[in-house]
Design a protein around this motif. Sequence first.
Motif, PDB file in Angstrom:
ATOM      1  N   GLY A   1      71.374  19.489  29.788  1.00 28.38           N
ATOM      2  CA  GLY A   1      70.323  18.838  30.171  1.00 28.38           C
ATOM      3  C   GLY A   1      69.504  17.418  30.164  1.00 28.38           C
ATOM      4  O   GLY A   1      70.870  16.346  30.337  1.00 28.38           O
ATOM      5  N   LEU A   2      68.463  16.999  30.062  1.00 29.55           N
ATOM      6  CA  LEU A   2      68.280  15.420  31.110  1.00 29.55           C
ATOM      7  C   LEU A   2      69.099  14.307  29.864  1.00 29.55           C
ATOM      8  O   LEU A   2      69.234  13.323  29.958  1.00 29.55           O
ATOM      9  CB  LEU A   2      66.951  15.312  30.671  1.00 29.55           C
ATOM     10  N   LEU A   3      68.748  14.483  28.493  1.00 23.55           N
ATOM     11  CA  LEU A   3      69.158  13.454  27.906  1.00 23.55           C
ATOM     12  C   LEU A   3      71.269  13.559  27.475  1.00 23.55           C
ATOM     13  O   LEU A   3      71.005  11.947  27.821  1.00 23.55           O
ATOM     14  CB  LEU A   3      68.758  13.298  26.617  1.00 23.55           C
TER      15      LEU A   3
ATOM     16  N   LEU B   1      62.613   9.529  43.652  1.00 22.31           N
ATOM     17  CA  LEU B   1      64.125   9.655  43.595  1.00 22.31           C
ATOM     18  C   LEU B   1      64.433   7.949  43.067  1.00 22.31           C
ATOM     19  O   LEU B   1      63.956   7.364  42.894  1.00 22.31           O
ATOM     20  CB  LEU B   1      64.842  10.306  44.583  1.00 22.31           C
ATOM     21  N   HIS B   2      65.919   8.583  43.260  1.00 23.14           N
ATOM     22  CA  HIS B   2      66.644   7.095  42.223  1.00 23.14           C
ATOM     23  C   HIS B   2      67.713   6.511  43.454  1.00 23.14           C
ATOM     24  O   HIS B   2      69.007   7.558  43.328  1.00 23.14           O
ATOM     25  CB  HIS B   2      67.271   7.399  41.058  1.00 23.14           C
ATOM     26  N   TYR B   3      67.641   5.302  43.948  1.00 22.51           N
ATOM     27  CA  TYR B   3      68.625   5.264  44.496  1.00 22.51           C
ATOM     28  C   TYR B   3      69.934   4.527  44.157  1.00 22.51           C
ATOM     29  O   TYR B   3      70.970   5.175  44.383  1.00 22.51           O
ATOM     30  CB  TYR B   3      67.993   3.948  45.709  1.00 22.51           C
ATOM     31  N   PRO B   4      70.055   4.574  43.077  1.00 26.48           N
ATOM     32  CA  PRO B   4      71.342   4.081  41.944  1.00 26.48           C
ATOM     33  C   PRO B   4      71.567   5.348  41.438  1.00 26.48           C
ATOM     34  O   PRO B   4      72.465   4.986  41.306  1.00 26.48           O
ATOM     35  CB  PRO B   4      70.707   3.166  41.292  1.00 26.48           C
ATOM     36  N   GLN B   5      71.225   6.086  42.032  1.00 26.67           N
ATOM     37  CA  GLN B   5      72.168   7.446  41.454  1.00 26.67           C
ATOM     38  C   GLN B   5      72.600   8.531  42.660  1.00 26.67           C
ATOM     39  O   GLN B   5      73.196   9.863  42.692  1.00 26.67           O
ATOM     40  CB  GLN B   5      70.987   8.558  40.500  1.00 26.67           C
ATOM     41  N   THR B   6      72.931   8.327  44.230  1.00 26.34           N
ATOM     42  CA  THR B   6      73.149   8.673  44.692  1.00 26.34           C
ATOM     43  C   THR B   6      74.823   9.788  44.091  1.00 26.34           C
ATOM     44  O   THR B   6      75.418  10.441  44.169  1.00 26.34           O
ATOM     45  CB  THR B   6      73.821   7.775  45.945  1.00 26.34           C
TER      46      THR B   6
ATOM     47  N   PRO C   1      57.690   1.505  34.773  1.00 27.83           N
ATOM     48  CA  PRO C   1      58.477   1.647  32.945  1.00 27.83           C
ATOM     49  C   PRO C   1      59.089   3.015  33.192  1.00 27.83           C
ATOM     50  O   PRO C   1      58.571   4.041  33.973  1.00 27.83           O
ATOM     51  CB  PRO C   1      56.871   1.723  32.483  1.00 27.83           C
ATOM     52  N   ARG C   2      60.832   3.052  33.218  1.00 32.66           N
ATOM     53  CA  ARG C   2      61.528   4.579  33.216  1.00 32.66           C
ATOM     54  C   ARG C   2      61.033   5.319  32.204  1.00 32.66           C
ATOM     55  O   ARG C   2      60.783   6.285  33.613  1.00 32.66           O
ATOM     56  CB  ARG C   2      62.795   4.308  32.634  1.00 32.66           C
ATOM     57  N   PHE C   3      60.155   5.663  31.335  1.00 31.22           N
ATOM     58  CA  PHE C   3      59.897   6.643  31.057  1.00 31.22           C
ATOM     59  C   PHE C   3      59.695   6.324  29.196  1.00 31.22           C
ATOM     60  O   PHE C   3      60.215   4.884  28.762  1.00 31.22           O
ATOM     61  CB  PHE C   3      60.413   8.513  31.049  1.00 31.22           C
TER      62      PHE C   3
ATOM     63  N   SER D   1      62.728  14.550  45.667  1.00 30.39           N
ATOM     64  CA  SER D   1      63.729  15.421  45.619  1.00 30.39           C
ATOM     65  C   SER D   1      64.326  14.398  44.105  1.00 30.39           C
ATOM     66  O   SER D   1      65.389  15.586  43.792  1.00 30.39           O
ATOM     67  CB  SER D   1      65.226  14.748  46.619  1.00 30.39           C
ATOM     68  N   ASP D   2      64.199  13.366  43.515  1.00 33.29           N
ATOM     69  CA  ASP D   2      64.752  13.249  42.333  1.00 33.29           C
ATOM     70  C   ASP D   2      65.789  12.728  42.370  1.00 33.29           C
ATOM     71  O   ASP D   2      66.673  12.811  41.528  1.00 33.29           O
ATOM     72  CB  ASP D   2      64.207  14.033  41.025  1.00 33.29           C
ATOM     73  N   VAL D   3      66.718  12.699  43.121  1.00 30.73           N
ATOM     74  CA  VAL D   3      67.910  12.463  43.298  1.00 30.73           C
ATOM     75  C   VAL D   3      68.340  10.881  42.804  1.00 30.73           C
ATOM     76  O   VAL D   3      67.391  10.058  43.131  1.00 30.73           O
ATOM     77  CB  VAL D   3      68.722  12.162  45.272  1.00 30.73           C
TER      78      VAL D   3
ATOM     79  N   ALA E   1      56.972  14.393  30.400  1.00 30.04           N
ATOM     80  CA  ALA E   1      56.970  15.927  30.368  1.00 30.04           C
ATOM     81  C   ALA E   1      57.539  16.541  31.373  1.00 30.04           C
ATOM     82  O   ALA E   1      57.439  17.860  31.079  1.00 30.04           O
ATOM     83  CB  ALA E   1      55.443  16.767  30.678  1.00 30.04           C
ATOM     84  N   GLU E   2      58.907  16.146  31.298  1.00 30.77           N
ATOM     85  CA  GLU E   2      59.578  16.644  32.136  1.00 30.77           C
ATOM     86  C   GLU E   2      60.799  18.380  31.279  1.00 30.77           C
ATOM     87  O   GLU E   2      61.278  18.927  31.190  1.00 30.77           O
ATOM     88  CB  GLU E   2      60.811  15.606  32.731  1.00 30.77           C
ATOM     89  N   ASN E   3      61.133  17.696  29.956  1.00 35.24           N
ATOM     90  CA  ASN E   3      61.895  18.548  28.955  1.00 35.24           C
ATOM     91  C   ASN E   3      61.637  18.524  27.790  1.00 35.24           C
ATOM     92  O   ASN E   3      61.126  16.973  27.553  1.00 35.24           O
ATOM     93  CB  ASN E   3      63.084  17.569  29.290  1.00 35.24           C
TER      94      ASN E   3
HETATM   95  N1  GUN Z   1      63.361  10.482  32.692  1.00 39.62           N
HETATM   96  C1  GUN Z   1      64.252   8.835  32.789  1.00 39.62           C
HETATM   97  N2  GUN Z   1      64.742   8.424  33.247  1.00 39.62           N
HETATM   98  C2  GUN Z   1      65.151  10.161  33.758  1.00 39.62           C
HETATM   99  C3  GUN Z   1      66.288   9.642  35.333  1.00 39.62           C
HETATM  100  O1  GUN Z   1      66.744   9.345  35.248  1.00 39.62           O
HETATM  101  N3  GUN Z   1      66.154  11.136  35.563  1.00 39.62           N
HETATM  102  C4  GUN Z   1      65.194  12.388  35.318  1.00 39.62           C
HETATM  103  N4  GUN Z   1      64.821  13.658  35.760  1.00 39.62           N
HETATM  104  N5  GUN Z   1      64.659  11.907  33.919  1.00 39.62           N
HETATM  105  C5  GUN Z   1      64.326  10.704  33.149  1.00 39.62           C
END
Ligand code: GUN
Length: 442
Positions: free
Chosen positions: A90-92, A76-81, A210-212, A328-330, A241-243
């Motif tokens: 969508g994601l981007l 999950l991402h604490y800065p994304q509460t 690394p974020r992605f 959870s990927d919050v 491979a999320e989106n």
């Molecule tokens: N891919 C790169 N950054 C993120 C993020 O913050 N959340 C999600 N769901 N996917 C990402």
Amino acid sequence: MKAYRAAILRFAPDREPRHSAIYEEDGLLVVGPDASGNQVVQAVGPYQALKSQYADVPTQHFPGRLIAPGFVDMHLHYPQTNVIGSPADGLLPWLENYTFPEEKRFSAPEYSAEAASFFVAELLRNGVTTALTFATSHPASVNALFAQAHAQRLRLITGLCLMDRNAPPDLFNPAAADGSKDVTEQSLIDSEALLNKWHGQGRLGYAITPRFAPTSTDAQLRGAGELAAQYPDVWIQSHVAENKDEIAWARALFPDSRSYLGTYADFGLMRERAIYAHCIHFDDDDRALMRETGAAAAICPTSNLFLGSGFFDYAGADRIGFKYGLASDVGGGTSFSPFHTMLGAYYVGREGQTKPGLSLSPQQLWWQHTLGAAQALGLDGQKGRPSVGNLAPGCEADFVVLNPKATPLLARRTAGANTLDELLFAMIVLGDDRLIEQTVIS
Ligand code: GUN
Ligand code: ZN
């Protein structure tokens, strides 16, 4: 030592996850220090069988309650509460319009400290006692979260988010903002300094982050891989491979790799304790790479449903055999509650891509958010490492006290449960933070 009497749920590590739960209707959990002073489970089993042996130990009785392992949130991402529930196509666009602007605010240490305090409290309120989470690219955000988790004794793993391209420059490492230092080099120097400062302090661990692939240059990914080789015991975390749009972008930026996942392998970023979020759009070669390297998937069902990313393929993962657990990927995910995540996983399992109609059993769902996630993180007592996510002797004594009658509907439905699976499923489907009466930390 201290003992707790209630119904108790735990898991048998050597059984199929589908049938892995062990349930004592009237159980006793005995907790005490291990050789290094950590509170661990000393004994667990039926109250009647253990009561005379532990008659002198102060015992707290929770009639009508269920004790279960603390939940493990693998990503999950604490800065994304503050980003939960932000609408996007969508994601981007979601990253660009909501997430990056919010993450910029973490350059301020006070902002980070307040957010960290809320985040840790929210995890504990929801029964999460171990978490692997992203921070931002600002060292202040990492320090704030580690300090808060340390104070609350949460088992927490995080790290400096590595980005050096394709994102707003004020999200890159601020130490390089005036142009006097190279962004890439500074991000790696700061990662190593934070790793040395926090990894192994109490219950804290460091993750090279690394974020992605699309927001890192070759040089940054190479540096991250070199750091990983130098520190074999730390975690690695990223997204993969999320989106579909994200995958096309990653393939265009790294055309020499066999696949998007292959890019991470090419830079030395796949091994045990490397946790990749999502892992949706894989082929069998990707799945085999996960298995062979020992990397693990953090499955994020509520996020994948919310952002329309796709469905994790459970049948494909089990056919090839790589490790996974729930997350959870919050704030792409819609809730801190493990009950909402388990219900999301159930929906995703029903939609399973290579084996339509597959459904996950309640025990298997619960296992994925406790022992399964702990195994995937390398926190299951192997190689002398700590053990979480279960209540077997030797496990760190993190647990939740659940009240199956927490709401009128839960009370009505759980009263009619005839089997363990029916009881667990009623809580998965109807539960949220109201079920968690207490979270007890080791
Ligand atoms: N891919 C790169 N950054 C993120 C993020 O913050 N959340 C999600 N769901 N996917 C990402
Ligand atoms: Zn994520």
